[in-house]
Design an enzyme around this catalytic site. Structure first.
Site, PDB file in Angstrom:
ATOM      1  N   GLY A 290      -3.637  -4.409  -7.023  1.00 47.30           N
ATOM      2  CA  GLY A 290      -2.726  -5.556  -7.037  1.00 47.30           C
ATOM      3  C   GLY A 290      -2.625  -6.168  -8.430  1.00 47.30           C
ATOM      4  CG  ASP A 291      -6.137  -7.631  -9.960  1.00 54.91           C
ATOM      5  OD1 ASP A 291      -5.633  -8.457  -9.169  1.00 54.91           O
ATOM      6  OD2 ASP A 291      -7.341  -7.323  -9.947  1.00 54.91           O
TER       7      ASP A 291
ATOM      8  N   GLY B 115       0.833  -1.207   0.000  1.00 56.92           N
ATOM      9  CA  GLY B 115       0.000   0.000   0.000  1.00 56.92           C
ATOM     10  C   GLY B 115       0.862   1.249   0.000  1.00 56.92           C
TER      11      GLY B 115
ATOM     12  N   GLY C  36       4.668   1.260  -0.182  1.00 63.25           N
ATOM     13  CA  GLY C  36       5.386   0.852  -1.406  1.00 63.25           C
ATOM     14  C   GLY C  36       5.369  -0.639  -1.636  1.00 63.25           C
TER      15      GLY C  36
HETATM   16  O1  LIG Z   1     -12.881 -12.957  -4.816  1.00 62.63           O
HETATM   17  P1  LIG Z   1     -11.499 -12.832  -5.416  1.00 62.63           P
HETATM   18  O2  LIG Z   1     -11.347 -13.737  -6.607  1.00 62.63           O
HETATM   19  O3  LIG Z   1     -10.410 -12.948  -4.416  1.00 62.63           O
HETATM   20  O4  LIG Z   1     -11.373 -11.349  -5.943  1.00 62.63           O
HETATM   21  C1  LIG Z   1     -12.233 -10.883  -6.957  1.00 62.63           C
HETATM   22  C2  LIG Z   1     -12.099  -9.394  -7.101  1.00 62.63           C
HETATM   23  O5  LIG Z   1     -12.415  -8.704  -5.896  1.00 62.63           O
HETATM   24  O6  LIG Z   1     -10.742  -9.098  -7.416  1.00 62.63           O
HETATM   25  C3  LIG Z   1     -10.665  -8.083  -8.393  1.00 62.63           C
HETATM   26  C4  LIG Z   1      -9.819  -6.967  -7.892  1.00 62.63           C
HETATM   27  O7  LIG Z   1      -8.537  -7.434  -7.573  1.00 62.63           O
HETATM   28  C5  LIG Z   1     -12.094  -7.687  -8.723  1.00 62.63           C
HETATM   29  O8  LIG Z   1     -12.229  -7.466 -10.103  1.00 62.63           O
HETATM   30  C6  LIG Z   1     -12.925  -8.849  -8.249  1.00 62.63           C
HETATM   31  O9  LIG Z   1     -14.233  -8.482  -7.881  1.00 62.63           O
END
Ligand SMILES: O=P(O)(O)OC[C@@]1(O)O[C@H](CO)[C@@H](O)[C@@H]1O
Length: 326
Positions: free
Chosen positions: A270-271, A241, A244
């Protein structure tokens, strides 16, 4: 070639409240948006928006609204491979308040049958089989739906390893614990835990590593990450966060500051960090560059509302400062 697998994809519904959330009362909503989501879908979207072709593999019926939502993004570099399944993609809701607080309400998802799990595995191997150039990535991301084995990511790492692709895994809770239990045999090339997930993996108290990081001490994070590297994981990208991020590999560990941005919604940050890391890697960047780009994309995502994901135009003007820790 980059293929992301999202075993439990979602339609992300973001509702914006004009004031603070009133628990136990009727809340009137401001704007409502719906976007295709799930962690691997997000990674592929960010890559494609930055000019890097990516395929998002999802279990979804051909008439699932999720597929229409992905299609309607109109992103030329984004291919979607859907493995037909009986259940519908879940709807995850994010509630955002004016002070920037975002509350996620994630469904568990429709279950996958054993045959559907096998079909997803077959499709993933088929997509990646031509990718034996050593530069390709498989990104396995998110929670697992009911019916999927808790150690599915472990199995998938074992399945993909002989194909010669690099493998990133980003998950939490029981699937993450299963991944840790599968070391060193089924070690991914990249994982991206947050401070609490890294603490879980390293057997530390839930907030120990984050507390140290907030106080400016990145040693405990680097040490926990180093243990995982010694167990065979190629690179540990710990996102912290506002404190860093830390990257640990067999060559050392580095800390990057978080570029300063107004934080609007951390959903998808994160993605976006994983996408940034992989983007820099496939463009030939070294480890510091991968870390810097990961931080830039993660911060850019945090500066955008709801599940909006960054394009190169959204990247912060100021880059992270990188310091070698060991
Ligand atoms: O329930 P999971 O699979 O852990 O997370 C899913 C999710 O929260 O992750 C993404 C954001 O990182 C969103 O697009 C999605 O709704």
């Amino acid at each position: 070639m980059i293929v992301t697998l999202t075993p439990n994809p979602s339609l992300d519904r973001t509702v914006t409240l004009p004031g603070p959330l009133l628990r136990g009362a009727v809340n009137r909503l401001g704007s409502v948006t719906v976007e295709p989501g799930g962690k691997g879908v997000n990674v592929a979207r960010v890559l494609a928006s930055s000019g890097q072709e990516a395929t998002a593999l999802v279990p979804a019926a051909s008439d699932d609204p999720l597929l229409r939502a992905i299609d309607s993004l109109g992103l030329p570099g984004l291919a979607c491979r859907a493995v037909p399944v009986a259940g519908a993609a879940r709807i995850n809701t994010a509630v955002t308040e004016p002070d920037g607080t975002t509350t996620k309400l994630n469904e568990s998802g429709a279950g996958l049958s054993e045959a559907e799990v096998a079909a997803v595995e077959a499709a993933l191997s088929e997509e990646l089989r031509p990718a034996s150039d050593g530069r390709s990535w498989a990104v396995l991301s998110g929670s697992l739906p009911p019916g999927a084995p808790v150690d599915w990511y472990v199995r998938l790492v074992g399945l993909l390893r002989p194909l010669g692709v690099r493998i990133a895994v980003d998950t939490s809770d029981a699937p993450l614990a299963a991944l840790a239990a599968g070391l060193p045999d089924c070690a991914p090339d990249l994982i991206k835990p947050n401070g609490q997930e890294l603490a879980q993996l390293a057997g530390r108290g839930a907030t120990d590593l984050e507390d140290a990081a907030v106080a400016g001490d990145f040693g405990p994070v680097a040490e926990a990450a180093r243990i995982l590297v010694e167990l065979g994981i190629g690179a540990v990208l710990a996102t912290l966060g506002p404190a860093g991020g830390v990257l640990a590999t067999g060559e050392g560990a580095w800390h990057a500051t978080a570029p300063s941005v107004p934080v609007v919604s951390t959903v998808g940050a994160g993605d976006s960090s994983i996408a940034g890391f992989i983007l820099a890697d496939v463009r030939g960047g070294g480890q510091a560059e991968c870390l810097r780009t990961a931080m830039a994309y993660g911060s850019a995502a945090a500066s955008l509302p709801g599940t909006a994901l960054p394009t190169p135009r959204d990247l912060p003007a100021q880059a992270s400062e990188i310091v070698r820790l060991n």
